[in-house]
Design a protein around this motif. Structure first.
Motif, PDB file in Angstrom:
ATOM      1  N   MET A  42       0.864  -1.179   0.000  1.00 22.95           N
ATOM      2  CA  MET A  42       0.000   0.000   0.000  1.00 22.95           C
ATOM      3  C   MET A  42       0.902   1.231   0.000  1.00 22.95           C
ATOM      4  SD  MET A  42      -2.717  -1.703  -0.085  1.00 22.95           S
ATOM      5  CE  MET A  42      -3.916  -0.361  -0.121  1.00 22.95           C
ATOM      6  N   ALA A  43       0.301   2.417  -0.230  1.00 22.64           N
ATOM      7  CA  ALA A  43       1.115   3.628  -0.360  1.00 22.64           C
ATOM      8  C   ALA A  43       1.871   3.933   0.926  1.00 22.64           C
ATOM      9  CB  ALA A  43       0.228   4.813  -0.733  1.00 22.64           C
ATOM     10  N   ASP A  44       1.184   3.855   2.053  1.00 25.75           N
ATOM     11  CA  ASP A  44       1.779   4.239   3.331  1.00 25.75           C
ATOM     12  C   ASP A  44       0.949   3.648   4.469  1.00 25.75           C
ATOM     13  OD1 ASP A  44      -0.512   5.787   3.213  1.00 25.75           O
ATOM     14  OD2 ASP A  44       0.464   7.636   3.853  1.00 25.75           O
ATOM     15  N   ALA A  45       1.350   3.962   5.686  1.00 21.80           N
ATOM     16  CA  ALA A  45       0.652   3.402   6.843  1.00 21.80           C
ATOM     17  C   ALA A  45      -0.810   3.829   6.869  1.00 21.80           C
ATOM     18  CB  ALA A  45       1.351   3.836   8.132  1.00 21.80           C
ATOM     19  N   ASN A  46      -1.070   5.076   6.533  1.00 16.92           N
ATOM     20  CA  ASN A  46      -2.448   5.563   6.540  1.00 16.92           C
ATOM     21  C   ASN A  46      -3.320   4.749   5.594  1.00 16.92           C
ATOM     22  OD1 ASN A  46      -4.619   7.574   6.963  1.00 16.92           O
ATOM     23  ND2 ASN A  46      -4.206   8.066   4.817  1.00 16.92           N
ATOM     24  N   GLU A  47      -2.810   4.521   4.397  1.00 20.42           N
ATOM     25  CA  GLU A  47      -3.591   3.770   3.421  1.00 20.42           C
ATOM     26  C   GLU A  47      -3.754   2.311   3.850  1.00 20.42           C
ATOM     27  OE1 GLU A  47      -3.317   4.684  -1.055  1.00 20.42           O
ATOM     28  OE2 GLU A  47      -2.555   2.649  -0.882  1.00 20.42           O
ATOM     29  N   LEU A  48      -2.715   1.757   4.441  1.00 19.59           N
ATOM     30  CA  LEU A  48      -2.789   0.382   4.941  1.00 19.59           C
ATOM     31  C   LEU A  48      -3.872   0.261   6.015  1.00 19.59           C
ATOM     32  CD1 LEU A  48       0.015  -2.059   5.849  1.00 19.59           C
ATOM     33  CD2 LEU A  48      -1.552  -1.384   7.643  1.00 19.59           C
ATOM     34  N   MET A  49      -3.885   1.215   6.935  1.00 14.03           N
ATOM     35  CA  MET A  49      -4.879   1.168   8.020  1.00 14.03           C
ATOM     36  C   MET A  49      -6.293   1.255   7.449  1.00 14.03           C
ATOM     37  SD  MET A  49      -3.370   1.082  11.046  1.00 14.03           S
ATOM     38  CE  MET A  49      -1.894   1.587  11.905  1.00 14.03           C
ATOM     39  N   LEU A  50      -6.480   2.177   6.533  1.00 14.19           N
ATOM     40  CA  LEU A  50      -7.822   2.383   5.971  1.00 14.19           C
ATOM     41  C   LEU A  50      -8.242   1.170   5.136  1.00 14.19           C
ATOM     42  CD1 LEU A  50     -10.201   4.255   5.698  1.00 14.19           C
ATOM     43  CD2 LEU A  50      -8.991   5.490   3.891  1.00 14.19           C
ATOM     44  N   ALA A  51      -7.332   0.667   4.329  1.00 11.01           N
ATOM     45  CA  ALA A  51      -7.664  -0.488   3.485  1.00 11.01           C
ATOM     46  C   ALA A  51      -7.957  -1.714   4.344  1.00 11.01           C
ATOM     47  CB  ALA A  51      -6.521  -0.777   2.513  1.00 11.01           C
ATOM     48  N   GLY A  52      -7.138  -1.939   5.366  1.00 14.53           N
ATOM     49  CA  GLY A  52      -7.340  -3.096   6.235  1.00 14.53           C
ATOM     50  C   GLY A  52      -8.626  -2.974   7.035  1.00 14.53           C
ATOM     51  N   TRP A  53      -8.892  -1.779   7.480  1.00 11.23           N
ATOM     52  CA  TRP A  53     -10.108  -1.544   8.266  1.00 11.23           C
ATOM     53  C   TRP A  53     -11.344  -1.788   7.414  1.00 11.23           C
ATOM     54  CZ3 TRP A  53     -14.286   1.802   8.666  1.00 11.23           C
ATOM     55  CH2 TRP A  53     -14.888   1.868   9.916  1.00 11.23           C
ATOM     56  N   ARG A  54     -11.300  -1.333   6.172  1.00 12.07           N
ATOM     57  CA  ARG A  54     -12.422  -1.586   5.252  1.00 12.07           C
ATOM     58  C   ARG A  54     -12.542  -3.079   4.935  1.00 12.07           C
ATOM     59  NH1 ARG A  54     -10.912   3.125   0.917  1.00 12.07           N
ATOM     60  NH2 ARG A  54     -11.984   4.881   1.930  1.00 12.07           N
ATOM     61  N   PHE A  55     -11.412  -3.723   4.756  1.00 13.33           N
ATOM     62  CA  PHE A  55     -11.401  -5.159   4.419  1.00 13.33           C
ATOM     63  C   PHE A  55     -12.069  -5.950   5.545  1.00 13.33           C
ATOM     64  CE2 PHE A  55      -8.748  -9.104   3.420  1.00 13.33           C
ATOM     65  CZ  PHE A  55      -9.292  -9.324   2.166  1.00 13.33           C
ATOM     66  N   GLN A  56     -11.721  -5.609   6.774  1.00 10.19           N
ATOM     67  CA  GLN A  56     -12.338  -6.313   7.901  1.00 10.19           C
ATOM     68  C   GLN A  56     -13.829  -5.982   7.981  1.00 10.19           C
ATOM     69  OE1 GLN A  56      -9.897  -7.319  10.998  1.00 10.19           O
ATOM     70  NE2 GLN A  56     -11.481  -7.683  12.509  1.00 10.19           N
ATOM     71  N   ASN A  57     -14.190  -4.735   7.706  1.00 16.16           N
ATOM     72  CA  ASN A  57     -15.608  -4.357   7.706  1.00 16.16           C
ATOM     73  C   ASN A  57     -16.389  -5.134   6.649  1.00 16.16           C
ATOM     74  OD1 ASN A  57     -15.415  -2.595   9.785  1.00 16.16           O
ATOM     75  ND2 ASN A  57     -15.440  -0.744   8.536  1.00 16.16           N
ATOM     76  N   LYS A  58     -15.713  -5.554   5.593  1.00 16.18           N
ATOM     77  CA  LYS A  58     -16.381  -6.334   4.546  1.00 16.18           C
ATOM     78  C   LYS A  58     -16.472  -7.804   4.922  1.00 16.18           C
ATOM     79  CE  LYS A  58     -15.462  -3.210   0.740  1.00 16.18           C
ATOM     80  NZ  LYS A  58     -14.648  -2.881  -0.427  1.00 16.18           N
ATOM     81  N   GLY A  59     -16.008  -8.151   6.107  1.00 18.99           N
ATOM     82  CA  GLY A  59     -16.225  -9.503   6.617  1.00 18.99           C
ATOM     83  C   GLY A  59     -15.014 -10.396   6.642  1.00 18.99           C
ATOM     84  N   TRP A  60     -13.860  -9.919   6.180  1.00 16.23           N
ATOM     85  CA  TRP A  60     -12.683 -10.787   6.155  1.00 16.23           C
ATOM     86  C   TRP A  60     -12.083 -10.876   7.543  1.00 16.23           C
ATOM     87  CZ3 TRP A  60     -12.492 -13.680   2.005  1.00 16.23           C
ATOM     88  CH2 TRP A  60     -13.223 -13.227   0.886  1.00 16.23           C
ATOM     89  N   LYS A  61     -11.616 -12.047   7.881  1.00 16.03           N
ATOM     90  CA  LYS A  61     -11.201 -12.351   9.252  1.00 16.03           C
ATOM     91  C   LYS A  61      -9.738 -11.978   9.480  1.00 16.03           C
ATOM     92  CE  LYS A  61     -12.130 -14.233  13.244  1.00 16.03           C
ATOM     93  NZ  LYS A  61     -13.213 -13.706  14.092  1.00 16.03           N
ATOM     94  N   GLY A  62      -9.503 -11.083  10.406  1.00 17.64           N
ATOM     95  CA  GLY A  62      -8.145 -10.675  10.722  1.00 17.64           C
ATOM     96  C   GLY A  62      -7.333 -11.820  11.302  1.00 17.64           C
ATOM     97  N   PHE A  63      -6.046 -11.838  10.971  1.00 12.68           N
ATOM     98  CA  PHE A  63      -5.137 -12.866  11.481  1.00 12.68           C
ATOM     99  C   PHE A  63      -4.082 -12.244  12.402  1.00 12.68           C
ATOM    100  CE2 PHE A  63      -0.934 -14.917  10.776  1.00 12.68           C
ATOM    101  CZ  PHE A  63      -1.176 -16.135  11.390  1.00 12.68           C
ATOM    102  N   TRP A  64      -3.499 -11.097  11.976  1.00 10.52           N
ATOM    103  CA  TRP A  64      -2.413 -10.475  12.752  1.00 10.52           C
ATOM    104  C   TRP A  64      -2.276  -9.028  12.278  1.00 10.52           C
ATOM    105  CZ3 TRP A  64       3.438 -11.990  11.907  1.00 10.52           C
ATOM    106  CH2 TRP A  64       4.226 -11.417  12.911  1.00 10.52           C
TER     107      TRP A  64
END
Lengths: 310, 138
Positions: free
Chosen positions: A222-244
């Motif tokens: 991802m571009a940077d930490a901000n984008e990683l946080m936002l993308a990951g947060w959205r991904f989890q909101n879409k139902g994907w199960k966090g691992f680490w």
């Protein structure tokens, strides 16, 4: 050898619809969709390819499905491709496909390929931050926090394998293909950097019992930490199960956020990896919680301290 | 199924209803949270009139198995799969047949079917060893 990094990862899965939905939710762009699978691209053209495990066009499976079926590296030019073909052709079958991919197996038995890289310049807005004591980067009156910001992965970063003989696996990449060991987890294996990039690793190998042979995880930058946080947060909101994660690794310094996936291993978001050249002296430490990250957080839903009564 | 909660199996009131059998997809899996709040910490798999339950905790490194809500099985529904690192488990026994934790087993949750209702122990005390926790990279 001027190998610039990963160009494409090919997966054989048993739930094609779920896998395609996963890559779409992850933020990659679907550039090809057929009944047999799909191709998803990052901004620089690197890709994840997904096919049904039974697809006859896939490389032979080396682990039960779902799993990774082929790892394709990008090289700088045709001369490098020929150099690799000559080197690896000394002791193993090497074939050149009509798709321009030179194919063989590494010394663990993992199908690998090489092609003149598909990477193209990334056309995306610059990431600008303001740091006290440094010249401001983001212009006055330009806001940074945008809930609607599109987060498209920029480039294929790295892949990680469980291998049954990590020393043998490492030797193949260092002695035959000119990879450098940037750092090492002494109880797991080496982080490996090919000559055509300064990035800390595009390959990490983990010693494991033979029954674990296969994919551990893969990730795009991802571009940077901000984008990683936002993308990951959205991904989890879409139902994907966090691992680490989210957190920040020490080896490579990349921010990370891993999720379970239908690909046979975890799918990660990463950002801001260290760069190293040949003057870097590899570190060697045991992998444990302290050496694996500088910090670690858990996802939580949105919340506000407002409350009912303020 | 025997397990850490066997001591509660004698008294009927030791079990509470989870859901109707017909609310579970035949051949499919569903995750639940024992406290009613938070992420799913166990899951059940139904095959006809048989339901098995397991703690949602992979023996490999102590993480949840599913990749999305209720997605605990392979596409054919023949195996439980941990979607972190691809371990496969036998549905009936929870025994790991392939992957990082081959030879180990999921922690079973005793399940009863009473008059079409799926019953679970009123108090769930997961195994004294707890979730195995992260054993490291491999």
């Amino acid at each position: 050898m001027n190998i610039v990094g990963l160009d494409s990862l090919v997966f054989g899965v048993d739930d094609l619809d779920a896998s395609i939905r996963c890559l779409a939710d992850y933020g990659l762009t679907c550039v090809e969709r057929t009944p047999s699978g799909a191709v998803f691209e990052a901004l620089d053209g690197t890709s994840a390819v997904v096919r049904h495990a039974s697809d006859g066009g896939l490389a032979e499976a080396f682990a039960p499905s779902p799993n990774i079926r082929e790892t394709i590296y990008g090289v700088a030019d045709q001369a490098t491709l020929e150099q690799i073909g000559a080197e690896l052709g000394k002791d193993r079958p090497v074939t050149l496909g009509s798709d321009g991919v030179l194919r063989c197996k590494d010394d663990s038995g993992i199908p690998i390929g090489f092609r003149v890289t598909c990477r193209r310049p990334i056309d995306a807005p610059p990431v600008l931050i303001n740091v006290p004591g440094m010249k401001p980067q983001r212009p006055v009156n330009q806001v940074a926090a945008d809930p609607a910001m599109v987060c498209t992965p920029r480039s294929l970063s790295h892949v990680v394998f469980f291998v049954p003989d990590v020393a043998k696996a490492e030797r193949f990449y260092t002695e035959r293909l000119g990879f450098r060991v940037t750092d090492r987890f002494t109880n797991a294996g080496p982080f490996l950097r090919p000559a055509g990039t300064l990035e800390h690793h595009c390959l990490f190998l983990i010693q494991a019992p033979a029954h674990m042979f296969g994919l551990n995880h893969f990730t795009f930058h991802m571009a940077d930490a901000n984008e990683l946080m936002l993308a990951g947060w959205r991904f989890q909101n879409k139902g994907w199960k966090g691992f680490w994660g989210p957190g920040r690794h020490i080896m490579g310094s990349n921010y990370f956020w891993y999720f379970n996936s239908p690909f046979g291993g975890a799918i990660e978001f990463d950002a801001d990896m260290d760069l190293h050249d040949d003057t870097w002296v590899p570190r060697a430490v045991d992998a444990n919680a302290e050496t694996s990250q500088t910090f670690l957080f858990d996802y939580r839903p949105l919340w506000s301290p407002g409350g009912k009564d303020h | 199924m025997a397990g850490a909660n066997e001591s509660c199996t004698d008294a009927p009131e030791a079990y509470r209803p989870l859901c109707g059998l017909d609310e579970l997809p035949d051949g499919g899996a569903r995750g639940f949270c024992s406290s009613g709040q938070g992420s799913d910490d166990f899951f059940v798999v139904r095959r006809g009139d048989t339901v098995v339950g397991y703690r949602n905790c992979c023996p490999h490194n102590g993480v949840a198995l599913e990749y999305r809500k209720d997605m605990f099985l392979n596409a054919a529904g023949t195996d439980i799969v941990c979607y972190a690192h691809g371990a496969h488990f036998d549905v009936a026994t929870g025994y790991c047949t392939y992957g990082p934790c081959a030879g180990e087993s999921l922690e079973a949750l005793p399940i009863r079917i009473e008059q079409g209702r799926v019953m679970i122990p009123r108090t769930i005390a997961w195994g004294s060893g707890g979730c195995p926790g992260n054993k490291g990279w491999s």
